[in-house]
Write a protein that holds these residues in place. Structure first.
Motif, PDB file in Angstrom:
ATOM      1  N   UNK A  27       0.829  -1.211   0.000  1.00 57.89           N
ATOM      2  CA  UNK A  27       0.000   0.000   0.000  1.00 57.89           C
ATOM      3  C   UNK A  27       0.858   1.252   0.000  1.00 57.89           C
ATOM      4  N   UNK A  28       1.945   1.232   0.764  1.00 60.84           N
ATOM      5  CA  UNK A  28       2.852   2.391   0.776  1.00 60.84           C
ATOM      6  C   UNK A  28       3.462   2.618  -0.606  1.00 60.84           C
ATOM      7  N   UNK A  29       3.788   1.522  -1.296  1.00 58.34           N
ATOM      8  CA  UNK A  29       4.375   1.635  -2.631  1.00 58.34           C
ATOM      9  C   UNK A  29       3.386   2.244  -3.620  1.00 58.34           C
ATOM     10  N   UNK A  30       2.115   1.881  -3.513  1.00 60.27           N
ATOM     11  CA  UNK A  30       1.104   2.447  -4.406  1.00 60.27           C
ATOM     12  C   UNK A  30       0.885   3.934  -4.137  1.00 60.27           C
ATOM     13  N   UNK A  31       1.053   4.341  -2.883  1.00 59.51           N
ATOM     14  CA  UNK A  31       0.843   5.743  -2.539  1.00 59.51           C
ATOM     15  C   UNK A  31       2.036   6.610  -2.920  1.00 59.51           C
ATOM     16  N   UNK A  32       3.264   6.098  -2.656  1.00 66.66           N
ATOM     17  CA  UNK A  32       4.461   6.892  -2.947  1.00 66.66           C
ATOM     18  C   UNK A  32       5.668   5.971  -3.000  1.00 66.66           C
ATOM     19  N   UNK A  33       6.145   5.688  -4.224  1.00 61.29           N
ATOM     20  CA  UNK A  33       7.257   4.757  -4.394  1.00 61.29           C
ATOM     21  C   UNK A  33       8.584   5.504  -4.215  1.00 61.29           C
ATOM     22  N   UNK A  34       8.962   5.738  -2.980  1.00 60.79           N
ATOM     23  CA  UNK A  34      10.248   6.340  -2.669  1.00 60.79           C
ATOM     24  C   UNK A  34      11.334   5.268  -2.731  1.00 60.79           C
ATOM     25  N   UNK A  35      12.619   5.651  -2.797  1.00 57.94           N
ATOM     26  CA  UNK A  35      13.688   4.638  -2.814  1.00 57.94           C
ATOM     27  C   UNK A  35      13.633   3.681  -1.627  1.00 57.94           C
ATOM     28  N   UNK A  36      13.309   4.197  -0.436  1.00 56.08           N
ATOM     29  CA  UNK A  36      13.242   3.312   0.729  1.00 56.08           C
ATOM     30  C   UNK A  36      12.080   2.338   0.633  1.00 56.08           C
ATOM     31  N   UNK A  37      10.931   2.815   0.128  1.00 54.02           N
ATOM     32  CA  UNK A  37       9.777   1.935  -0.060  1.00 54.02           C
ATOM     33  C   UNK A  37      10.081   0.895  -1.145  1.00 54.02           C
ATOM     34  N   UNK A  38      10.755   1.329  -2.216  1.00 53.64           N
ATOM     35  CA  UNK A  38      11.151   0.398  -3.277  1.00 53.64           C
ATOM     36  C   UNK A  38      12.037  -0.706  -2.711  1.00 53.64           C
ATOM     37  N   UNK A  39      12.968  -0.340  -1.841  1.00 50.37           N
ATOM     38  CA  UNK A  39      13.846  -1.317  -1.225  1.00 50.37           C
ATOM     39  C   UNK A  39      13.064  -2.323  -0.395  1.00 50.37           C
ATOM     40  N   UNK A  40      12.059  -1.841   0.324  1.00 49.90           N
ATOM     41  CA  UNK A  40      11.237  -2.742   1.134  1.00 49.90           C
ATOM     42  C   UNK A  40      10.378  -3.650   0.252  1.00 49.90           C
ATOM     43  N   UNK A  41       9.813  -3.084  -0.812  1.00 49.17           N
ATOM     44  CA  UNK A  41       8.940  -3.867  -1.690  1.00 49.17           C
ATOM     45  C   UNK A  41       9.720  -4.960  -2.412  1.00 49.17           C
ATOM     46  N   UNK A  42      10.976  -4.666  -2.765  1.00 51.04           N
ATOM     47  CA  UNK A  42      11.802  -5.628  -3.491  1.00 51.04           C
ATOM     48  C   UNK A  42      12.070  -6.880  -2.674  1.00 51.04           C
ATOM     49  N   UNK A  43      11.872  -6.834  -1.368  1.00 56.33           N
ATOM     50  CA  UNK A  43      12.072  -8.010  -0.520  1.00 56.33           C
ATOM     51  C   UNK A  43      10.997  -9.066  -0.741  1.00 56.33           C
ATOM     52  N   UNK A  55       2.743   0.485 -11.123  1.00 53.55           N
ATOM     53  CA  UNK A  55       3.448   0.930 -12.319  1.00 53.55           C
ATOM     54  C   UNK A  55       4.426   2.033 -11.911  1.00 53.55           C
ATOM     55  N   UNK A  56       5.697   1.821 -12.224  1.00 52.39           N
ATOM     56  CA  UNK A  56       6.722   2.774 -11.796  1.00 52.39           C
ATOM     57  C   UNK A  56       7.142   3.744 -12.896  1.00 52.39           C
ATOM     58  N   UNK A  57       6.865   3.388 -14.140  1.00 52.07           N
ATOM     59  CA  UNK A  57       7.206   4.284 -15.248  1.00 52.07           C
ATOM     60  C   UNK A  57       6.291   3.943 -16.412  1.00 52.07           C
ATOM     61  N   UNK A  58       5.669   4.944 -17.002  1.00 48.46           N
ATOM     62  CA  UNK A  58       4.744   4.697 -18.102  1.00 48.46           C
ATOM     63  C   UNK A  58       4.966   5.720 -19.204  1.00 48.46           C
ATOM     64  N   UNK A  59       4.295   5.495 -20.313  1.00 48.25           N
ATOM     65  CA  UNK A  59       4.461   6.392 -21.460  1.00 48.25           C
ATOM     66  C   UNK A  59       4.003   7.811 -21.136  1.00 48.25           C
TER      67      UNK A  59
END
Length: 538
Positions: free
Chosen positions: A117-133, A143-147
């Motif tokens: 849920x945190x990643x959907x709200x704001x994918x900061x580098x620290x949140x990205x690191x946690x999600x990657x686990x 979606x982290x990057x789109x057209x």
């Protein structure tokens, strides 16, 4: 009330598969018994549904012959079918409820959902690191990057090869309408799955353990980062990035990998450039793995276009530091990308072909030829050669000498469609050198392997240094654009020497079958005329 909401929130959330960590911390997620039971029932019903969809024409035919669609038996059959579907529906609803309840009581799953849920709200580098686990069902990954994030470049016109005109006139077009309808239905049901078997859901379920193992290695061993990219046609592309910048000698060069028709980045060609020390970006075709959509040509183009924009604008690689690497049918997306990004460092094509139509006709009954040709040309015109000749940069073709897939005749190297791709490319780039006589010579040369090729080289007295010098002199006096006008004043014997020299520079042989992983030492920088000696990436 909060308990009911928690259960509801967990009913449709993704399945958690694995939790990554360091050393012994890494583990497969262990769901509680009720969650495990609910998942098994839901997955079993999904498999039944998929199997029913694929076999529905046969099942319907059998039931019709037995009279289940007419008269009293038909009515009774319909009632029985309705009761059966209703029962399955009840079981499905109960399974979702049980699974949601079990997940809501599991602290490990609860922590995962908070991170997601945190990643959907704001994918900061620290949140990205946690999600990657966490490794979980990819549909829930944000979606982290789109057209929509791309400024300017995505609005530019993309080069596309127009479909060949296969209708002589309007009357012919109207007369062929029934065949067009059949071709469309065939391609949009089983046809695209025959071309890209990796898009079949049941096959992906069988491969799931292997995909998980491969993905785990990329993340745990190679420190890979997973991304979701949004395309212009609203597909979501599953991508994996291995960053070796400032770590290895080749790390500042990015290799973008384009997989084969049953290839996934988890178990595909990424291993070769990774072993060679490159930064690597892999992605799954639409409909493969975590990617949505279907691998029709337009969706393939939009997917790889988004991958390139991500590499340039988000990852920060310069276009001149990107190498495109395509294996088998991945040569289609690799050459389309090269055609639209002509400033890339080079293009490496492994075990690919010139045109999919001869391969498709070779696999189908002869009486299907007209329908196959119509379906391919209208809906899956994977003509790699036509895209390749629009790329002005360095090209390396790798031919598998024991390739059992792109050879029209088993164990006949002369029928390898990679030969056709090479000859067509050389004839386009050096039209005054490669005439009919040289094509015959190249056919002889390409029907043999290394030792016999060396004998042909000796027979025609090929002087590689002289051939290279002639090309460099031409470029210094004219330009490096293709097609080159060099060769008009050459004697036939010198043209033969140049043809053999160019064939050896553009194509390398690898003694293997189609699916053998390419060794890292075979992944070479494509030869450039301005470079006197080949330089092997290590």
């Amino acid at each position: 009330m909060s308990t009911i909401k928690a259960i509801w929130d967990c009913m449709f959330t993704p399945r958690l598969i694995k939790i990554y960590g360091n050393g012994p911390v890494e583990k497969v997620y262990e769901p509680h018994n009720l969650e495990r039971w609910g998942d098994k029932v839901i997955n079993s019903l999904y498999v039944m549904w998929k199997f029913g969809v694929y076999t529905s024409p046969f099942i319907a035919g059998i039931l019709y012959r037995k009279g289940y669609f007419v008269g009293q038996e038909g009515l009774e059959g319909l009632v029985t079918l309705t009761k059966f579907v209703t029962s399955l529906g009840v079981i499905l609803v109960v399974s979702f409820c049980i699974r949601g309840f079990s997940r809501s009581k599991n602290p490990t799953y609860h922590k995962f959902i908070q991170t997601l849920n945190n990643a959907h709200q704001n994918m900061t580098p620290s949140v990205k690191q946690q999600l990657t686990k966490y490794d979980f069902e990819f549909f829930a990954w944000p979606v982290e990057y789109s057209w929509k994030d791309v400024e300017g470049d995505m609005t530019k016109h993309r080069v596309n090869i127009s479909r060949p005109i296969i209708y002589r006139n309007s009357l012919h077009l109207i007369m062929s309408l029934p065949c067009q309808i059949i071709a469309y239905l065939a391609m949009h049901t089983f046809g695209i799955r025959l071309i890209y078997p990796g898009s079949v859901g049941i096959l992906q379920m069988i491969l799931e353990p292997g995909l998980l193992q491969g993905r785990s290695k990329l993340i745990e061993v190679n420190h890979g980062l997973r991304y979701k990219l949004g395309t212009k046609d609203k597909n979501e592309i599953d991508a994996m990035f291995i960053d070796k910048r400032n770590v290895t000698a080749n790390g500042n060069t990015l290799v973008v990998c384009c997989e084969g028709n049953a290839g996934f980045y988890e178990i595909g060609i990424m291993g070769t450039p990774i072993e060679a020390g490159y930064s690597v970006l892999g992605w799954n075709h639409p409909g493969f793995g975590g990617s949505t959509g279907q691998p029709y040509p337009d969706q393939e183009q939009n997917a790889v276009d988004m991958v390139m924009q991500f590499a340039i604008n988000k990852l920060g690689f310069k276009i001149e530091n990107i190498i495109l690497f395509g294996w088998s049918i991945g040569g289609y997306t690799a050459t389309w990308t090269a055609m639209n990004y002509p400033d890339v460092k080079g293009l490496v094509l492994d075990a690919t072909f010139d045109d999919i139509l001869p391969l498709a006709l070779n696999q189908m009954p002869a009486w299907w030829n007209s329908l196959v040709k119509l379906a391919i040309r209208e809906h899956a015109n994977l003509n790699i050669y036509e895209q390749l000749v629009k790329f002005p940069g360095p090209v390396l073709l790798i031919r598998r000498t024991d390739d059992e897939v792109i050879c029209l005749r088993e164990a006949e190297l002369s029928s390898n469609r990679g030969n056709n791709l090479l000859v067509k490319l050389l004839r386009f780039r050096y039209p005054l050198i490669i005439g009919d006589m040289q094509v015959e010579l190249l056919d002889e040369y390409l029907s043999t392997t290394l030792n016999a090729q060396d004998q042909i080289f000796s027979k025609y007295n090929v002087n590689s240094d002289l051939c290279n010098s002639l090309l460099e002199s031409y470029i210094s006096e004219n330009s490096k654009s293709y097609p080159m006008r060099i060769g008009d004043e050459m004697a036939a014997s010198q043209k033969n020497q140049m043809a053999l020299f160019l064939a050896r520079k553009y194509m390398k042989d690898f003694k293997s079958t189609h699916c053998t992983p390419l060794p890292a030492d075979m992944f070479q920088q494509p030869w450039d005329i301005n470079v006197e000696n080949d330089y092997v990436f290590t």
